[in-house]
Design an enzyme around this catalytic site. Structure first.
Site, mmCIF file in Angstrom:
data_model
loop_
_atom_site.group_PDB
_atom_site.id
_atom_site.type_symbol
_atom_site.label_atom_id
_atom_site.label_comp_id
_atom_site.label_asym_id
_atom_site.label_seq_id
_atom_site.Cartn_x
_atom_site.Cartn_y
_atom_site.Cartn_z
ATOM 1 N N CYS A 409 0.847 -1.199 0.000
ATOM 2 C CA CYS A 409 0.000 0.000 0.000
ATOM 3 C C CYS A 409 0.876 1.240 0.000
ATOM 4 O O CYS A 409 0.989 1.952 1.003
ATOM 5 C CB CYS A 409 -0.942 -0.009 1.208
ATOM 6 N N HIS A 410 1.516 1.487 -1.138
ATOM 7 C CA HIS A 410 2.311 2.692 -1.330
ATOM 8 C C HIS A 410 1.406 3.736 -1.999
ATOM 9 O O HIS A 410 1.230 3.730 -3.216
ATOM 10 C CB HIS A 410 3.526 2.407 -2.206
ATOM 11 N N THR A 439 1.611 -5.379 3.676
ATOM 12 C CA THR A 439 3.034 -5.645 3.877
ATOM 13 C C THR A 439 3.921 -4.419 3.714
ATOM 14 O O THR A 439 5.059 -4.416 4.205
ATOM 15 C CB THR A 439 3.519 -6.718 2.885
ATOM 16 N N GLU A 440 3.434 -3.386 3.036
ATOM 17 C CA GLU A 440 4.290 -2.222 2.766
ATOM 18 C C GLU A 440 3.398 -0.982 2.698
ATOM 19 O O GLU A 440 2.857 -0.665 1.645
ATOM 20 C CB GLU A 440 5.063 -2.405 1.462
ATOM 21 N N LEU A 441 3.279 -0.270 3.815
ATOM 22 C CA LEU A 441 2.400 0.898 3.884
ATOM 23 C C LEU A 441 3.215 2.179 3.997
ATOM 24 O O LEU A 441 4.114 2.282 4.835
ATOM 25 C CB LEU A 441 1.469 0.786 5.091
#
Length: 567
Positions: A409-410, A439-441
């Site tokens: 979630c970039h 996993t990737e905010l």
């Protein structure tokens, strides 16, 4: 005159709403090219090769990737739209994507471009493929909106389009903060029922019960720079922040193959191992990211210079060595990062199912660690959601050890997380029946208060969805964050909290933790605490002094606490 103008405006608005409720494209079946434009020098012509009907449109002669059939449509700001078409690639090219994009011109003449739907690493052999997705029109006044078809990264390839459609998503209830709070209460909390007996002579106004959550069970974590973490003398505050505020961690890129073995046969596992041991000693759990990464730019040159036969053996050996080195230290492994979008290994081996082989191998080596898919633009945007769902279903059906779906979630700069769209996409992904982890905010905003608002909007939407089982930030310190200081929660050598950091910690450690006191004179002998899941400490005070102290854990099931207070 004012009344007549008001009536006219109302009629126009009703007409606009009626128009957007149905099909918005003209000649979407491409039986004619009425309504369609084709930027020079690209050529858009009708052809008898079609998905349905009599014709489709053939696109060739492009000099730029965006050059393809396009059409102006009328959309309502802030609304969710569904988009799809059938597309066909006519020339193979490595990592070639078939895309439907949307360009918005705002009333201030600025532009916003949104990827609405895509089919990634397309092949001529696939024939007609269904490209579908969704997008949200900006919550700003719109001057014009253009739907356009493209194929990239190469502009030299030709493609065809047929049966295109754009419609407003129907029966979608806007997600409000109130709704998210209800979801958080329903899925992240349980009841603690207290039954208190007081002995003869114990007066209720002398008894106070303090219910304090000491640890959360929901995973909130972050990636971190293993080198900075290991430099204890210089960056003790960095370590302290991780240990204090997170319960999960990812050693960022320290486990990537290009970090471990930049030069062939020169291995460095120690940096990652030292950092992993460090956070584990402080009670954090660790995700492994990632065994392989199929994006060509992240593949070492030495791999590109060996034969496919040798490379296949090398990949297998790397996975075996790395998983044995990390056995018992990791809870998760991302097996092959971003394989929805990048397929260098698959293309090198001419094996579209190569990733299934990697999952099988990893599962055989360590059947206890949980294996994940991990990809982007599946929640933040909707252009890859349905393809990711299909991928997860395929891997689950193949029984190769898939344990979870990682959703990166970039959020792009300028994009406010839309809770309604996020819910729709997570609802879709959850139908795969596989646990979902964020996993990737991260978000980006120059203004710290705006950044705080964006992080809060994203966190509430994600934490409020029952399918999400963990949330990991992709960095938090301005000096190591991959997106720079405008994504950071803390800044400077002293790790000073930004406004975004204060907001995030208020959510984690105040609003989403339980801390209640109950006087029996007000609550009575039986009362209920609605508590967040995690570990608790209960202190019973009699006449102002601690009388009883005990601990328990609260999970998905309600708990009943029986207490006897003696003088």
């Amino acid at each position: 005159m004012a009344s007549w103008t008001s009536c006219l405006f109302s009629l126009l608005l009703v007409g606009l709403i009626a128009e957007t409720a149905g099909e918005l494209l003209k000649s979407g079946g491409f039986e004619t090219l009425a309504g369609w434009a084709c930027p020079h020098p690209a050529q858009c012509t009708l052809t008898n090769d079609k998905h349905s009907g009599q014709h489709s449109v053939l696109v060739k002669g492009r000099h730029e990737t965006y050059q393809g059939p396009s059409q102006l449509v009328t959309l309502l700001p802030g609304h969710l739209y569904k988009i799809n078409a059938w597309m066909k690639l006519l020339n193979d090219h490595a990592d070639q994507n078939l895309l439907i994009n949307v360009g918005f011109q705002l009333t201030d003449d600025s532009h916003i471009y949104v990827a609405a739907a895509g089919h990634f690493d397309a092949k001529v052999s696939e024939g007609w493929v269904h490209v579908q997705g969704d997008f949200v029109a900006p919550h700003k006044p719109l001057k014009s909106t253009r739907i356009y078809f493209e194929s990239k990264p190469s502009a030299s390839v030709s493609f065809e389009v047929d049966d295109a459609s754009v419609t407003q998503a129907q029966h979608v209830t806007p997600v409000t903060t109130s709704y998210l709070n209800q979801q958080i209460d329903q899925h992240r909390k349980s009841n603690i029922h207290f039954n208190v007996q007081t002995a003869h002579g114990v007066h209720h106004n002398n008894v106070r019960i303090h219910v304090l959550q000491t640890k959360k069970s929901f995973p909130f974590g972050s990636s971190f720079n293993a080198g900075k973490y290991n430099a204890n003398a210089s960056h003790g505050r960095y370590q302290d922040f991780i240990h204090k505020h997170f319960n999960w961690a990812v050693p960022e890129n320290a486990l990537q193959w290009y970090t471990i073995e930049h030069q062939r046969n020169h291995m460095n596992y120690q940096t990652a191992l030292d950092a992993i041991h460090g956070v584990r000693q402080h009670g954090l759990k660790v995700r492994g990211h990632s065994l392989v990464w199929s994006a060509e730019k992240h593949v070492q040159n030495w791999q590109k210079n060996i034969s496919a036969h040798e490379l296949r053996h090398v990949v297998q050996l790397h996975i075996q060595q790395t998983m044995h080195k990390m056995r018992g230290l990791l809870e998760h492994w991302d097996v092959n990062n971003e394989i929805l979008h990048f397929q260098w290994y698959q293309d090198r081996f001419h094996d579209p199912d190569y990733n299934l082989e990697l999952f099988r191998l990893a599962h055989q080596i360590d059947p206890h660690v949980k294996l994940f898919l991990n990809d982007f633009d599946v929640v933040v945007r909707g252009d890859a959601t349905l393809e990711y769902l299909a991928q997860a279903k395929k891997y689950k059906a193949a029984n190769v050890g898939l344990s979870g779906m990682g959703v990166q979630c970039h959020f792009p700069e300028g994009l406010t997380p839309d809770a309604t769209a996020i819910k729709q996409r997570l609802d879709l992904l959850s139908t795969a029946g596989v646990p979902i982890w964020v996993t990737e905010l991260d978000v980006v905003a120059v203004d710290e208060n705006k950044r705080a608002d964006l992080y809060e909007a994203a966190l509430r939407a994600l934490y409020g969805h029952p399918a999400v089982q963990g949330i990991i930030f992709w960095g938090f310190w301005d000096q190591t964050h991959w997106r720079g200081p405008h994504a950071a929660l803390v800044k400077g050598e002293n790790l000073q909290l930004t406004a975004a950091g204060r907001r995030v910690l208020d959510l984690f450690e105040n609003q989403w933790m339980t801390d209640e006191s109950h006087d029996l004179s007000q609550s009575g002998n039986q009362f209920k605490v609605r508590g967040f899941h995690g570990d608790y400490e209960v202190n019973v005070y009699y006449q102002g002094k601690q009388h009883i102290k005990f601990n328990f854990s609260l999970g998905n099931q309600d708990e009943t606490i029986e207490l006897i207070v003696n003088p």
